[in-house]
Design an enzyme around this catalytic site. Structure first.
Site, PDB file in Angstrom:
ATOM      1  N   ASP A  67       0.805  -1.226   0.000  1.00  0.00           N
ATOM      2  CA  ASP A  67       0.000   0.000   0.000  1.00  0.00           C
ATOM      3  C   ASP A  67       0.834   1.271   0.000  1.00  0.00           C
ATOM      4  O   ASP A  67       0.294   2.357  -0.207  1.00  0.00           O
ATOM      5  CB  ASP A  67      -0.958  -0.022   1.205  1.00  0.00           C
ATOM      6  CG  ASP A  67      -1.996  -1.112   1.048  1.00  0.00           C
ATOM      7  OD1 ASP A  67      -2.488  -1.286  -0.083  1.00  0.00           O
ATOM      8  OD2 ASP A  67      -2.292  -1.816   2.036  1.00  0.00           O
ATOM      9  N   HIS A 161      -9.889  -3.090  -1.386  1.00  0.00           N
ATOM     10  CA  HIS A 161      -9.032  -2.528  -2.434  1.00  0.00           C
ATOM     11  C   HIS A 161      -9.414  -3.070  -3.810  1.00  0.00           C
ATOM     12  O   HIS A 161      -9.968  -4.171  -3.910  1.00  0.00           O
ATOM     13  CB  HIS A 161      -7.568  -2.907  -2.163  1.00  0.00           C
ATOM     14  CG  HIS A 161      -6.933  -2.150  -1.026  1.00  0.00           C
ATOM     15  ND1 HIS A 161      -6.303  -2.784   0.018  1.00  0.00           N
ATOM     16  CD2 HIS A 161      -6.822  -0.821  -0.787  1.00  0.00           C
ATOM     17  CE1 HIS A 161      -5.829  -1.867   0.858  1.00  0.00           C
ATOM     18  NE2 HIS A 161      -6.126  -0.680   0.398  1.00  0.00           N
ATOM     19  N   CYS A 248      -0.469  -7.933  -1.061  1.00  0.00           N
ATOM     20  CA  CYS A 248      -0.221  -6.795  -0.158  1.00  0.00           C
ATOM     21  C   CYS A 248       1.061  -6.922   0.656  1.00  0.00           C
ATOM     22  O   CYS A 248       1.532  -5.937   1.206  1.00  0.00           O
ATOM     23  CB  CYS A 248      -1.407  -6.596   0.761  1.00  0.00           C
ATOM     24  SG  CYS A 248      -1.811  -8.040   1.690  1.00  0.00           S
TER      25      CYS A 248
HETATM   26  C1  CIR Z   1      -5.673  -2.068   6.198  1.00  0.00           C
HETATM   27  O1  CIR Z   1      -6.875  -2.015   6.453  1.00  0.00           O
HETATM   28  O2  CIR Z   1      -5.073  -1.118   5.704  1.00  0.00           O
HETATM   29  C2  CIR Z   1      -4.937  -3.331   6.548  1.00  0.00           C
HETATM   30  N1  CIR Z   1      -5.479  -3.911   7.735  1.00  0.00           N
HETATM   31  C3  CIR Z   1      -5.006  -4.320   5.402  1.00  0.00           C
HETATM   32  C4  CIR Z   1      -4.333  -3.810   4.155  1.00  0.00           C
HETATM   33  C5  CIR Z   1      -4.269  -4.838   3.088  1.00  0.00           C
HETATM   34  N2  CIR Z   1      -3.629  -4.292   1.946  1.00  0.00           N
HETATM   35  C6  CIR Z   1      -3.786  -4.724   0.709  1.00  0.00           C
HETATM   36  O3  CIR Z   1      -4.538  -5.655   0.477  1.00  0.00           O
HETATM   37  N3  CIR Z   1      -3.141  -4.091  -0.252  1.00  0.00           N
END
Ligand code: CIR
Length: 254
Positions: A67, A161, A248
């Site tokens: 991210d 996402h 991710c």
């Molecule tokens: C969030 O809500 O930001 C984290 N708990 C999970 C992020 C997962 N990221 C992704 O799939 N790119």
């Protein structure tokens, strides 16, 4: 150059992660770390040099390194994550990525999570999610202007996402959950649908010689194997409780 995969240690505070669609349930941190190590081994097996960044207690979600940055052949774009609790994560990733690419940055008031950006060939699809806004699409388009990419925004629903709903599994081939995005946005691509009993299975990680899928989705994996691709399964049960999947947990520099 050997391809590099940036990953990040699981923070001791992962249990305080951001949650959007799932209720908070206990996460077994020890098991999460065992599973994460197996994921890193799959990256290494596929030829990547894994560069694991340290984390700290101020960054519960830092393991979801995708991210924080979007890597292109020409530049890397450092994001401004949609969740304020995640903004400090970008510094260490920018420092690591700066060794491989010129950096560009998304600036306020734009917000964007790398999980909302699907890059396939010269096409860049950006999901308008609860984390990513139109100003970010505008900035990304401007940053990529010199490099001949087409950036377009995609509506989505019921998932965190864009890449929860669609990922690239081979050149010109996308794995999709048609209930969460409009397939018409991907006209011209060959679409493989997830098994309807596995709605979260569209997040698969394409490596050089294989596709990585969570072992929770064997029926979708079977659909991919039927196309002749090598599919490796990894158990991602613990990070799934934090709304993470397989794309991710790495930033790939090919
Ligand atoms: C969030 O809500 O930001 C984290 N708990 C999970 C992020 C997962 N990221 C992704 O799939 N790119």
């Amino acid at each position: 150059m050997q391809p590099v995969a940036i990953t990040r240690q699981i923070s001791d505070t992962l249990t305080e992660c951001e949650l959007t669609h799932l209720p908070r349930v206990p996460i077994d941190l020890t098991l999460a770390r065992v599973q994460h190590a197996a994921y890193e081994r799959a990256l290494a097996d596929s030829g990547y040099r894994v560069e694991r960044l340290p984390s700290d207690v101020e960054m519960p979600d830092a393991v979801f390194v995708e991210d924080t940055a979007i890597v292109f052949a020409e530049v890397a774009v450092i994001t401004r994550p949609g969740a304020a609790s995640r903004r400090a994560e970008v510094a260490a990733v920018a420092e690591a990525l700066g060794r491989y690419r010129d950096l560009r940055r998304i600036e306020a008031p734009a917000t964007i999570d790398g999980g909302d950006v699907l890059v396939t060939g010269r096409r860049v699809f950006v999901g308008l999610s609860s984390r990513t806004n139109r100003e970010a699409v505008r900035q990304l388009r401007r940053l990529l202007d010199p490099f001949d990419y087409t950036v377009c925004e995609v509506a989505m629903e019921n998932c965190l996402h864009l890449k929860s709903a669609v990922t690239a599994v081979a050149g010109g081939v996308l794995l999709v959950n048609p209930l969460w995005i409009d397939e018409a946005a991907f006209n011209g691509f060959d679409l493989v649908r997830v098994d309807p009993s596995e709605p979260s299975a569209a997040n698969a990680l394409k490596l050089r010689d294989r596709v990585i899928c969570p072992s929770a989705f064997p029926l979708t994996a079977r659909r991919l194997r039927a196309r002749g691709w090598r599919v490796d399964l990894v158990d991602a049960s613990e990070l799934a409780k934090a709304e993470g999947a397989v794309t991710c947990c790495s930033v790939l520099i090919d």
